[in-house]
Design an enzyme around this catalytic site. Sequence first.
Site, PDB file in Angstrom:
ATOM      1  N   HIS A   1       0.813  -1.215   0.000  1.00 45.81           N
ATOM      2  CA  HIS A   1       0.000   0.000   0.000  1.00 45.81           C
ATOM      3  C   HIS A   1       0.849   1.269   0.000  1.00 45.81           C
ATOM      4  CE1 HIS A   1      -3.372   2.578   0.393  1.00 45.81           C
ATOM      5  NE2 HIS A   1      -4.170   1.755   1.038  1.00 45.81           N
TER       6      HIS A   1
ATOM      7  N   ASP B   1     -10.132  -4.963 -17.865  1.00 48.93           N
ATOM      8  CA  ASP B   1     -10.432  -5.812 -19.021  1.00 48.93           C
ATOM      9  C   ASP B   1      -9.136  -6.357 -19.618  1.00 48.93           C
ATOM     10  OD1 ASP B   1     -11.419  -7.023 -21.278  1.00 48.93           O
ATOM     11  OD2 ASP B   1     -12.038  -5.166 -22.282  1.00 48.93           O
TER      12      ASP B   1
END
Length: 457
Positions: free
Chosen positions: A165, A387
């Site tokens: 993170h 995608d």
Amino acid sequence: MESSSPVFAVRRGELELVAPAEPTRASFKPLSDVDDQEGLRFYSSGIHVYRSSNGAKDGEDPATVIRDALAKALVFYYTLAGRLREGAGRKLAVECSAEGAVFAEADADVRLDDLEGALCPPFPCHEELLCAARSGYIVDCPLLVYSVVTRLKCGGFIFGLRINHTIADAPGVMQFLKALGELARGAAAPSVRPVWARDLLTARSPPCITHDHPEYEFSTEEIAKDKLTSVLPKDMVRRPIFFGPKEISALRNHLPAHLRMSSSRFELITAAIWRSRTAALAYGPEDEVRVQFIVNARAGSGRSAPLPPGFYGNAFAFRWRRLQRQSCASSLLGYALELVKKAKAKATDEFMQSAVDYLVSNGRPHFAVAKTYIVSDVTRAGFEDVDFGLGEGVYGGPAKGGEGEILGVANYITRARTARGRRAYLWPCACLLMLWRGSRWRLILSLTNQFLIPMYE
């Protein structure tokens, strides 16, 4: 409200390091003073699920396609192929060493249809779909990507990801994943080039703290318990709660007229959860409780000097409100909602800079956790739209519903479908048990932690 998640076996191959597809520049790059605060020193995780479809890459192995795309992406995001180093004053920097990202492929004896109704955090068998990260260790470890591509029996696949993170927040991770998808689909380069620019979020010299920052001020309780242990009951469980149009409408009916249409769904759900959670955890009546929001500090967030397009580091601030537990738990929903709306103030340039100066002046502390409820809205991050050209995405988002060393403090709101295919906002929460009594849900206190939702169905 108890749920039974499907259990399935995952056969994982050997871990491998995927290096950049081309030579990259060796260098040291300091993180920003927002990046390296204590509360971000962990690996966040995400799950992306895809149904098999007849597309341009029909029949290709998703693991091979994504591995090749990862190698190409690391040419542009070469920092992610490096390793984190810690210097004087706990300052973190990335050594751009091109050592590579961790990758694995796997197979699971389950079909996507078997997971219908369970495509939400906490995701079933999520630890099997992710590479393990050593808890508490980030220095000298890979930044990205503890990633696993798991093929399903039906031809679909699951892409699991773990990323440090300190290197990126949710918009930054999404930017990288979009680039990964573009390269997997055949693009020569990402449509948005990554920008480092971490120097834009560093402390002044000397630091000048101009705002109060209780979001980083520890209570006596936290200090006595070493800040990160025993701040929540041990018997908390995590359950998702779906809020569709019907549930949102029911909550709005509990509001005064002037708040019904002026409040966002996020504000409304947060107020209801915070109020109910506070009552369920049974703090002392005089105890101070807080709600904290993660507020975006990028372009369009109130800053006069927005960060450049392509910036993928941590760029957020905490905004907060606090009051006595008795006032929060016994108040009307509208009162809690007004506090939530005030807490969502935008992160101005000076507030953001003051927070950075505070972090550096106080040893890069962890954000406060005791009697605190932290909420992050990732419904607009676009995780479900990643995608790879390999099939229809049916879920994209958090794997566990909460991150960091203390599950149950920080929670996400994301998008998901119910078992019947109904779209809804999903709130993966800790401590949930409800009982229908009369015309509304009422809180039941027992040995387990429980939850109160005013008027659900």
